[in-house]
Design a protein around this motif. Sequence first.
Motif, PDB file in Angstrom:
ATOM      1  N   ILE A  21       0.967  -1.233  -0.177  1.00  0.00           N
ATOM      2  CA  ILE A  21      -0.028  -0.027   0.040  1.00  0.00           C
ATOM      3  C   ILE A  21       0.797   1.105   0.020  1.00  0.00           C
ATOM      4  O   ILE A  21       1.970   1.332   0.753  1.00  0.00           O
ATOM      5  CB  ILE A  21      -1.005   0.115   1.068  1.00  0.00           C
ATOM      6  N   ALA A  22       0.605   2.164  -0.656  1.00  0.00           N
ATOM      7  CA  ALA A  22       1.157   3.579  -0.612  1.00  0.00           C
ATOM      8  C   ALA A  22       0.085   4.673  -0.365  1.00  0.00           C
ATOM      9  O   ALA A  22      -0.711   5.019  -0.990  1.00  0.00           O
ATOM     10  CB  ALA A  22       1.637   3.849  -2.078  1.00  0.00           C
ATOM     11  N   ALA A  23       0.309   5.110   0.823  1.00  0.00           N
ATOM     12  CA  ALA A  23      -0.594   6.006   1.695  1.00  0.00           C
ATOM     13  C   ALA A  23      -0.097   6.802   2.760  1.00  0.00           C
ATOM     14  O   ALA A  23       0.886   6.355   3.289  1.00  0.00           O
ATOM     15  CB  ALA A  23      -1.941   5.540   1.889  1.00  0.00           C
ATOM     16  N   ARG A  24      -0.645   7.876   3.106  1.00  0.00           N
ATOM     17  CA  ARG A  24      -0.044   8.496   4.176  1.00  0.00           C
ATOM     18  C   ARG A  24      -0.763   7.496   5.438  1.00  0.00           C
ATOM     19  O   ARG A  24      -1.824   6.891   5.418  1.00  0.00           O
ATOM     20  CB  ARG A  24      -0.933   9.949   4.338  1.00  0.00           C
ATOM     21  N   ILE A  56       4.193  -1.323   3.819  1.00  0.00           N
ATOM     22  CA  ILE A  56       3.647   0.051   3.758  1.00  0.00           C
ATOM     23  C   ILE A  56       4.564   1.091   3.344  1.00  0.00           C
ATOM     24  O   ILE A  56       5.657   1.494   3.957  1.00  0.00           O
ATOM     25  CB  ILE A  56       2.993   0.188   5.108  1.00  0.00           C
ATOM     26  N   ALA A  57       4.403   1.895   2.258  1.00  0.00           N
ATOM     27  CA  ALA A  57       5.044   2.882   1.805  1.00  0.00           C
ATOM     28  C   ALA A  57       4.249   4.265   2.123  1.00  0.00           C
ATOM     29  O   ALA A  57       3.067   4.348   1.624  1.00  0.00           O
ATOM     30  CB  ALA A  57       5.064   2.651   0.195  1.00  0.00           C
ATOM     31  N   GLY A  58       4.876   4.755   3.014  1.00  0.00           N
ATOM     32  CA  GLY A  58       4.349   6.218   3.403  1.00  0.00           C
ATOM     33  C   GLY A  58       4.703   6.340   4.902  1.00  0.00           C
ATOM     34  O   GLY A  58       5.047   5.711   5.669  1.00  0.00           O
ATOM     35  N   TRP A 110       8.449   6.827   3.213  1.00  0.00           N
ATOM     36  CA  TRP A 110       8.093   7.678   1.738  1.00  0.00           C
ATOM     37  C   TRP A 110       9.234   6.907   0.736  1.00  0.00           C
ATOM     38  O   TRP A 110      10.349   6.779   1.124  1.00  0.00           O
ATOM     39  CB  TRP A 110       8.257   9.025   1.646  1.00  0.00           C
ATOM     40  N   ILE A 111       8.604   6.525  -0.444  1.00  0.00           N
ATOM     41  CA  ILE A 111       9.528   6.172  -1.498  1.00  0.00           C
ATOM     42  C   ILE A 111      10.061   7.290  -2.341  1.00  0.00           C
ATOM     43  O   ILE A 111       9.277   7.939  -2.712  1.00  0.00           O
ATOM     44  CB  ILE A 111       8.851   4.871  -2.215  1.00  0.00           C
ATOM     45  N   TYR A 118      -5.437   7.347  -7.027  1.00  0.00           N
ATOM     46  CA  TYR A 118      -4.132   7.011  -8.006  1.00  0.00           C
ATOM     47  C   TYR A 118      -3.694   5.569  -7.913  1.00  0.00           C
ATOM     48  O   TYR A 118      -3.195   4.860  -8.569  1.00  0.00           O
ATOM     49  CB  TYR A 118      -3.365   7.933  -8.149  1.00  0.00           C
ATOM     50  N   ALA A 119      -3.737   5.396  -6.472  1.00  0.00           N
ATOM     51  CA  ALA A 119      -2.981   4.103  -5.814  1.00  0.00           C
ATOM     52  C   ALA A 119      -3.537   3.007  -6.678  1.00  0.00           C
ATOM     53  O   ALA A 119      -2.658   2.019  -6.903  1.00  0.00           O
ATOM     54  CB  ALA A 119      -2.970   3.923  -4.400  1.00  0.00           C
TER      55      ALA A 119
END
Length: 741
Positions: free
Chosen positions: A197-200, A228-230, A256-257, A282-283
Amino acid sequence: MKVIHLISGGDSGGAKTHVLSLLQNLNKTITAQLVCFRDGPFAEEARSMGIPTVIMGGNNIPRLRRKLTDYIKAGGYEVIHCHGSRANMVGSLLRSSTGLPVVSTVHSDYKLDYMGRPLSRLTFGTINAWALRHLDYRIGVSDAMVDLLISRGFAPDRFYAIYNGIDFTPAPPQGDRLPYLRGLGADVDEDSVVVGIAARLNPVKDMSTLVRGFAAGYQKCKRLRLVIAGDGEERDKLASLAKELGVERQVTFAGWISGGMDRFYSALDINALTSLSETFPYALTEGARFHLATVATAVGGIPYLIDTDVNGFLFQPGDWAALGEHLAALGNDDRLRRQMGEKLYEKASTQFSIQKTVDTQLHIYEEIIRRHARPKNVRDGVVICGAYGRGNAGDDAILEAILQEMRGIDPDMPVTVISKDPKSTCLTYRVRSVSRMNIPAWRGAMKRAKLYINGGGSLIQDVTSRRSLWFYLHNIQSAKRSGCQVQMYGCGIGPVTRENHRKLAAEVLNRSVDAITLREPDSLDELRAMGVTQPEILLTADPALTLRRASDDETDSVLLRAGIPPHGRYICFALRQWKGFEGKAPLFAKAAKYAYETYGLTPVFAAVEKHQDPIAARQSAAGLDIPHYFLDDAGGAGTIIGALSRMELVVAMRLHALIFAAGQGIPLAGVVYDPKVSAFLRYIGQELFTDLDALTEENLREMIDRAAAQASHPEAQAAAVERLQGMERKNVETARRLLGL
């Protein structure tokens, strides 16, 4: 075309990506000027992408308004396009000073924009809510966002939907994934199935549900890993939760990536999203670009991308147990994972590309400019009245078809629908709608409209209700007195049984109706017998014959949600409650068993009216000891037609089940509770029907046998339906003429 875009200049995330990618591509076709209210990374990135960008800062709003007014007039701009709360406020002030249409793109739920920041919510949130209501048009980033705002009282016919699109050009090879994932800190090997997952990391993204769901899935599939990316305020809380659930080693917090997200998505097997609220993230399209199987909450516009059980899995926000089941299913089945990823890529790349987004935006601008130039304070548009808002898919299909045809005549035409459930009608069809009980509202609409349409169905009858007949006759009379042209549109007439009602109906129709288009010959005979001679009368067909079926994926999803394998061999029963039905219900169970044993067809009991028909279905299937299914809610007309297209035979009491099936060339057998059913079947040359009162086990079996024999020779029915579809065009031609177009 010249459009000016206003934005604060401090935006990030999806809104930033949407605006910059949109403007970059719009400028290939039109002039799209960006005005930021402050300089910084946003404006710098815009300039680096070749987007014409100027900075107009300052907190003096009157001065900013004057400056922008002069700039817009000097530049010859045609539309003002706002993004965000400050731009919306300024845009609302520019409406009067420029005379131009002002539109805002709503990138997120304005009530959640300042979650956890009460002072900002009180100030900026309140200003934004006010400003949004004082703009001319709004664009929601997904149909779900549009529906949300309409449900809050925004005008439904001043909305457009757009979806975040991306460039689906294939990404170059990203390298070996294991070194990359290990570099992020993940404990992976060749056999690992990596969920990402990429999210805040903030409350709206509900990462706690993700960690809990992952832990549940891991218990059933030890191959699973989560990355988890974020970053954000909940990171420590989530790390503690992972440790508490015993998956600390299997969950990686990558932060963050940097350097773009292609490398990240290319390393995943499953893309996940657990948000409580979204527009169209967008994810998910980024993951679709890499053919990733996807599991997401059914919020915002996500269900428009994911056809559940077909190209991904959806679950309700907070339901970590369902998420765990889906993750385990994908982790344990490599074939299912690949299949869903491919299906999602196919849909996303064709329907949610950046070019699709740009084309949609250009179409919106063109329509806004046309509508802004439309003459004011003159009679314009249509009022449509019928048996709408009752949950009956047949009646609502008539409305859908009429709206489709009115927009074919004039796409910008103002439309008001008189409905029993105006809120539902507004949301479903994006038209203004007033309650049947709100007499001042519908009389006011009639005084503004050119044409009143008494819309389809058998509205002029007194069998089901005398008050209904009086209501429709009164409305027809009111419309004519208000100055409207009046058309009864692709309708059925009768039965009108009481002599005083026949006399009243004839008087009103002769005095107040300009044209009547009829869906079958029996109605023509009824009008003649009643003495209706003054209106122009044409024999046409039911407008619902023009409706198209939903896509295969949408249809598959509807069937799968009901537990029905999408590609079986089926016979459909579309039944309804009626006087005497209860005594005949066991005959349908016997017929279902006969079709199963004789032809190998599994019975499906389908509802057209979703509130009442399931009762009839279960009465009919009581005691049935063969496999069978219930389709209690197939959605709108398109998905119902799609479901019926999967049937080999249809046995129906419901008229619109017969109409929909006939349009798909499916062999039919009708059980007649009302003359309109037999009238339609005769009109298409179909003699396989019997009255409900006369129904027996033997004649029902005989009809199934004869319908099965027709299955290999559908040409005659298809030709009859094609002929009717051609005749149906007279409905539209008549409306066009009455509108003076």
